[in-house]
Scaffold this active site. Structure first.
Site, PDB file in Angstrom:
ATOM      1  N   ARG A 105       0.822  -1.212   0.000  1.00  0.00           N
ATOM      2  CA  ARG A 105       0.000   0.000   0.000  1.00  0.00           C
ATOM      3  C   ARG A 105       0.858   1.266   0.000  1.00  0.00           C
ATOM      4  O   ARG A 105       0.442   2.309  -0.507  1.00  0.00           O
ATOM      5  CB  ARG A 105      -0.946  -0.002   1.204  1.00  0.00           C
ATOM      6  CG  ARG A 105      -2.031  -1.065   1.127  1.00  0.00           C
ATOM      7  CD  ARG A 105      -3.123  -0.841   2.149  1.00  0.00           C
ATOM      8  NE  ARG A 105      -2.653  -1.027   3.516  1.00  0.00           N
ATOM      9  CZ  ARG A 105      -2.631  -2.195   4.161  1.00  0.00           C
ATOM     10  NH1 ARG A 105      -3.012  -3.312   3.534  1.00  0.00           N
ATOM     11  NH2 ARG A 105      -2.212  -2.273   5.410  1.00  0.00           N
ATOM     12  N   HIS A 140       2.875 -10.332  19.639  1.00  0.00           N
ATOM     13  CA  HIS A 140       4.248 -10.097  20.051  1.00  0.00           C
ATOM     14  C   HIS A 140       4.922 -11.452  20.251  1.00  0.00           C
ATOM     15  O   HIS A 140       4.287 -12.505  20.150  1.00  0.00           O
ATOM     16  CB  HIS A 140       4.305  -9.260  21.333  1.00  0.00           C
ATOM     17  CG  HIS A 140       3.978  -7.816  21.117  1.00  0.00           C
ATOM     18  ND1 HIS A 140       4.793  -6.975  20.392  1.00  0.00           N
ATOM     19  CD2 HIS A 140       2.915  -7.065  21.515  1.00  0.00           C
ATOM     20  CE1 HIS A 140       4.264  -5.769  20.347  1.00  0.00           C
ATOM     21  NE2 HIS A 140       3.114  -5.793  21.020  1.00  0.00           N
ATOM     22  N   TYR A 144       3.713 -15.487  19.430  1.00  0.00           N
ATOM     23  CA  TYR A 144       4.275 -16.303  18.354  1.00  0.00           C
ATOM     24  C   TYR A 144       4.883 -17.593  18.891  1.00  0.00           C
ATOM     25  O   TYR A 144       4.678 -18.679  18.328  1.00  0.00           O
ATOM     26  CB  TYR A 144       5.332 -15.501  17.580  1.00  0.00           C
ATOM     27  CG  TYR A 144       4.867 -14.129  17.161  1.00  0.00           C
ATOM     28  CD1 TYR A 144       3.567 -13.928  16.700  1.00  0.00           C
ATOM     29  CD2 TYR A 144       5.714 -13.029  17.242  1.00  0.00           C
ATOM     30  CE1 TYR A 144       3.131 -12.665  16.327  1.00  0.00           C
ATOM     31  CE2 TYR A 144       5.289 -11.762  16.873  1.00  0.00           C
ATOM     32  CZ  TYR A 144       3.994 -11.579  16.428  1.00  0.00           C
ATOM     33  OH  TYR A 144       3.572 -10.330  16.069  1.00  0.00           O
ATOM     34  N   ASP A 170      11.480 -13.062  18.749  1.00  0.00           N
ATOM     35  CA  ASP A 170      12.024 -11.868  18.097  1.00  0.00           C
ATOM     36  C   ASP A 170      13.417 -12.087  17.515  1.00  0.00           C
ATOM     37  O   ASP A 170      13.685 -11.701  16.380  1.00  0.00           O
ATOM     38  CB  ASP A 170      12.097 -10.701  19.093  1.00  0.00           C
ATOM     39  CG  ASP A 170      10.771  -9.990  19.263  1.00  0.00           C
ATOM     40  OD1 ASP A 170       9.838 -10.270  18.495  1.00  0.00           O
ATOM     41  OD2 ASP A 170      10.668  -9.154  20.175  1.00  0.00           O
TER      42      ASP A 170
END
Length: 390
Positions: A105, A140, A144, A170
């Site tokens: 986008r 977060h 996951y 992360d």
């Protein structure tokens, strides 16, 4: 940054010297992937939002912003989008960490970039991946690793799962996985001549980290629940123990000969204690080990274990770790801009990485980077006046 300093950045030491990376600024996993690439010699340009200020992404002196230049661009303007595309035209890699569809986008998705530079490797970092029922859902690290099966086994028996910081999702299952994926795509490009999209999902990465655990489960070598098995703190010879001074030691004496050394270090009589591999005796043996450990301070026990294979080490805080003699000898931590932080890894004998440069101010290299793109001084001033750059 002067022209000479810029050339130094462009000719960084390390095995990835000459690799050009464009980073769309984000938090945690994607910046970590770029930190790895920058540490190993890649020339990374981070695109920050075009807002004034000397802060780097995250917080001042953020280690995840080290070793690269920063350009401030307003990507909500056509001119800003064009600048991003121009940077990507001459890059090998572009990395973004937006939710699926956001980059498209904005006008800087894979199709838009590959139309101009088909050799570019486009790295995408998300929690749930680019598709699937949860692709567009917020989350977060904890979410996951929760659905990947990596969180549930971590913790003590009879207690709730313990959050392993945000290391598993992360960083291990996220940023590190993305960096590996990018390098794999670059290797493939040598034969095909084409770039491709790398879809790095933290769920996928965290699941990958549990590969061995699935083998243990299938073979019956992980029979218990959380905190009841050999490598999850269930075994008394593979756990942490509190010392007399309120600190902790880590014990990993699995093999018989290592256990024998540990017994000697702890001053125990091998004839008076249970066999360490007998699971029925683990509760009793844990009490014995805990009592023996509690008689000494942490450093006393570490000193007693020195020169043995007892597999007993100190549990150091992040502030203590840089001063450990082994870490000092190896240079495991380095001073970057006045902050001790982990050094680049792994190590290379012919093309070693240099000590990373401190984080640059947000947008601190905008003029230099645009000049390299062929934008003259008047053009830079016009872009600043229009709010396209900072």
């Amino acid at each position: 940054m002067t022209g000479a300093e810029r050339k130094d950045v462009a000719k960084k030491a390390g095995p990835l010297s000459g690799l050009k990376v464009v980073e769309l600024a984000g938090l945690a996993p994607a910046p970590f992937a770029c930190t790895i690439l920058a540490d190993l010699g890649a020339e990374v340009v981070r695109i920050d939002r075009a807002t004034p200020g000397n802060d780097v992404i995250g917080f001042p002196n953020d280690p995840l912003a080290r070793g690269r230049r920063s350009i401030g661009i307003n990507t909500k303007t056509p001119e800003g989008v064009e600048l991003v595309l121009k940077l990507a035209d001459d890059a090998d890699v572009l990395i973004e960490g937006f939710r699926p569809g956001v980059a498209e986008r904005m006008g800087i998705g894979p199709d838009q970039v590959h139309a101009r530079n088909p050799r570019l490797v486009y790295g995408r970092m998300t929690g749930y991946g680019q598709d699937g029922p949860l692709a567009a859902v917020a989350g977060h690290d904890i979410n996951y690793i929760g659905i990947s099966g990596a969180l549930e086994p971590i913790g003590h028996a009879g207690q709730r799962p313990v959050v392993p910081l945000n290391l598993v999702g992360d960083f291990g299952g996220g940023g590190l996985l993305l960096a590996m994926g990018v390098l794999a795509a670059l290797f493939e490009r040598q034969s095909s001549g084409k770039g491709q999209v790398v879809d790095a999902s933290m769920v996928d990465g965290a699941a990958l980290l549990t590969t061995s655990l699935h083998g243990l489960l299938d073979s019956g070598l992980w029979p218990g629940g959380r905190g009841e098995n050999m490598l999850d703190g269930g075994a008394p010879f593979y756990d942490t123990y509190e010392t007399a001074d309120g600190k902790y030691v880590a014990i990993g004496a699995i093999e018989m000969r290592f256990w024998g050394d540990l017994v000697k270090v702890l001053g125990l009589d091998p004839e008076q204690i249970p066999v360490h591999v007998d699971k029925n005796e683990w509760p009793k043996l844990r009490e014995i080990v805990a009592e023996a450990v509690a008689k000494h301070t942490r450093d006393e026990l570490v000193a007693k274990a020195e020169g043995t294979d007892a597999c007993l080490t100190a549990v150091l805080s992040p502030r203590e770790a840089p001063s450990h003699p082994h870490n000092v000898a190896r240079g495991t931590f380095v001073d970057v801009g006045g902050m001790m932080q982990p050094a680049p890894a792994p190590r290379f004998d012919r093309t070693p990485a240099a000590t990373p440069e401190p984080p640059r101010p947000k947008g601190g290299d905008t003029a230099d980077v645009l000049a390299e793109l062929g934008v003259d001084a008047d053009g830079i001033e016009r872009l600043k006046a229009a709010g396209t750059i900072v």
